[in-house]
Design a protein around this motif. Structure first.
Motif, PDB file in Angstrom:
ATOM      1  N   VAL A 107      -3.285   4.305  -2.021  1.00 45.78           N
ATOM      2  CA  VAL A 107      -3.547   3.314  -3.057  1.00 45.78           C
ATOM      3  C   VAL A 107      -3.173   1.954  -2.478  1.00 45.78           C
ATOM      4  CG1 VAL A 107      -3.043   2.612  -5.417  1.00 45.78           C
ATOM      5  CG2 VAL A 107      -3.001   5.039  -4.812  1.00 45.78           C
ATOM      6  N   PHE A 108      -4.075   1.002  -2.578  1.00 46.52           N
ATOM      7  CA  PHE A 108      -3.886  -0.308  -1.961  1.00 46.52           C
ATOM      8  C   PHE A 108      -3.531  -1.366  -3.002  1.00 46.52           C
ATOM      9  CE2 PHE A 108      -6.900   2.049   0.660  1.00 46.52           C
ATOM     10  CZ  PHE A 108      -6.291   1.964   1.893  1.00 46.52           C
TER      11      PHE A 108
ATOM     12  N   ILE B  99       5.695   9.701  -3.020  1.00 44.61           N
ATOM     13  CA  ILE B  99       5.124   8.365  -2.899  1.00 44.61           C
ATOM     14  C   ILE B  99       5.748   7.744  -1.661  1.00 44.61           C
ATOM     15  CG2 ILE B  99       4.820   6.107  -3.965  1.00 44.61           C
ATOM     16  CD1 ILE B  99       5.489   7.513  -6.658  1.00 44.61           C
ATOM     17  N   GLU B 100       4.903   7.373  -0.706  1.00 50.38           N
ATOM     18  CA  GLU B 100       5.385   6.779   0.536  1.00 50.38           C
ATOM     19  C   GLU B 100       4.794   5.384   0.684  1.00 50.38           C
ATOM     20  OE1 GLU B 100       4.794   7.351   5.326  1.00 50.38           O
ATOM     21  OE2 GLU B 100       4.412   9.048   4.013  1.00 50.38           O
TER      22      GLU B 100
ATOM     23  N   ASP C 249       0.852  -1.185   0.000  1.00 47.24           N
ATOM     24  CA  ASP C 249       0.000   0.000   0.000  1.00 47.24           C
ATOM     25  C   ASP C 249       0.888   1.235   0.000  1.00 47.24           C
ATOM     26  OD1 ASP C 249      -2.038  -1.826   0.276  1.00 47.24           O
ATOM     27  OD2 ASP C 249      -2.232  -1.530   2.432  1.00 47.24           O
ATOM     28  N   CYS C 250       0.447   2.281  -0.723  1.00 46.63           N
ATOM     29  CA  CYS C 250       1.243   3.513  -0.824  1.00 46.63           C
ATOM     30  C   CYS C 250       0.368   4.735  -0.603  1.00 46.63           C
ATOM     31  CB  CYS C 250       1.876   3.633  -2.208  1.00 46.63           C
ATOM     32  SG  CYS C 250       3.100   2.380  -2.581  1.00 46.63           S
TER      33      CYS C 250
ATOM     34  N   ILE D 259      -1.873   5.008 -10.783  1.00 44.33           N
ATOM     35  CA  ILE D 259      -3.273   4.848 -10.361  1.00 44.33           C
ATOM     36  C   ILE D 259      -3.809   6.154  -9.782  1.00 44.33           C
ATOM     37  CG2 ILE D 259      -4.765   3.714  -8.665  1.00 44.33           C
ATOM     38  CD1 ILE D 259      -3.073   1.184  -9.096  1.00 44.33           C
ATOM     39  N   ALA D 260      -3.040   6.807  -8.914  1.00 47.63           N
ATOM     40  CA  ALA D 260      -3.494   8.058  -8.295  1.00 47.63           C
ATOM     41  C   ALA D 260      -3.709   9.139  -9.359  1.00 47.63           C
ATOM     42  CB  ALA D 260      -2.478   8.524  -7.257  1.00 47.63           C
ATOM     43  N   ARG D 261      -2.768   9.286 -10.281  1.00 42.20           N
ATOM     44  CA  ARG D 261      -2.921  10.300 -11.338  1.00 42.20           C
ATOM     45  C   ARG D 261      -4.132  10.006 -12.203  1.00 42.20           C
ATOM     46  NH1 ARG D 261       1.900  12.429 -14.707  1.00 42.20           N
ATOM     47  NH2 ARG D 261       0.103  13.584 -15.401  1.00 42.20           N
ATOM     48  N   LYS D 262      -4.361   8.737 -12.509  1.00 44.13           N
ATOM     49  CA  LYS D 262      -5.502   8.378 -13.357  1.00 44.13           C
ATOM     50  C   LYS D 262      -6.814   8.667 -12.650  1.00 44.13           C
ATOM     51  CE  LYS D 262      -7.763   4.645 -15.756  1.00 44.13           C
ATOM     52  NZ  LYS D 262      -7.990   3.219 -15.783  1.00 44.13           N
TER      53      LYS D 262
END
Length: 150
Positions: A77-78, A108-109, A2-3, A89-92
């Motif tokens: 994001v999982f 991104i962590e 996960d991030c 995924i986040a940008r999309k």
């Protein structure tokens, strides 16, 4: 894995006179575009740095009653394979709802998976507690029964 992904957005606002007003309007506008589908995205003011003097600038640039506001959008994001996958995924997901607003991934962590493993270990029964309970169930039931008798 996960991030936690932080994305910077450049949000245009119109008919504003101050940077504070521009930020408030940009946050409201962004929240309306993201909700209800992405109500878990956290919206906060971004930060801008002066490239020449290393001073921190206001998150909004105002000219002719129009502004451009830097906002930071944070989401988790999982179940991703790599941190680059989480960024895409986040940008999309955010980009689908924020049409014509430029986005840039700032951070991104990778979230610790040890917390999940520790939580699972805590749920397993121990030798002193074979039923997996906390051991204080017997203490709670007599008090409850006393309340009923009254």
């Amino acid at each position: 894995m996960d991030c936690r992904v932080v994305v910077e957005a450049a949000v245009p606002v119109y008919d504003v006179s101050t940077a504070d007003e521009a930020v408030r309007i940009a946050i409201s506008k962004t929240g309306e575009m993201l909700n209800p589908d992405l109500n878990y995205v956290e919206i906060s003011m971004g930060s801008r740095d002066c490239p020449h003097c290393d001073d921190e600038l206001e998150p909004a640039f105002i000219a002719a009653d129009e502004g451009l506001v830097a906002l930071e959008l944070e989401m988790t994001v999982f179940n991703v394979e790599r941190d680059e996958h989480a960024a895409r995924i986040a940008r999309k997901e955010i980009g689908k709802r924020l049409k014509n607003i430029p986005l840039e991934v700032l951070e991104i962590e990778v979230l610790e998976e040890e917390d999940e493993e520790e939580a699972e270990a805590a749920d397993e029964p121990t030798e002193t507690e074979p039923d997996g309970g906390s051991g204080d169930e017997d203490d709670v039931l007599p008090e409850f029964e006393e309340l009923i008798d009254e």
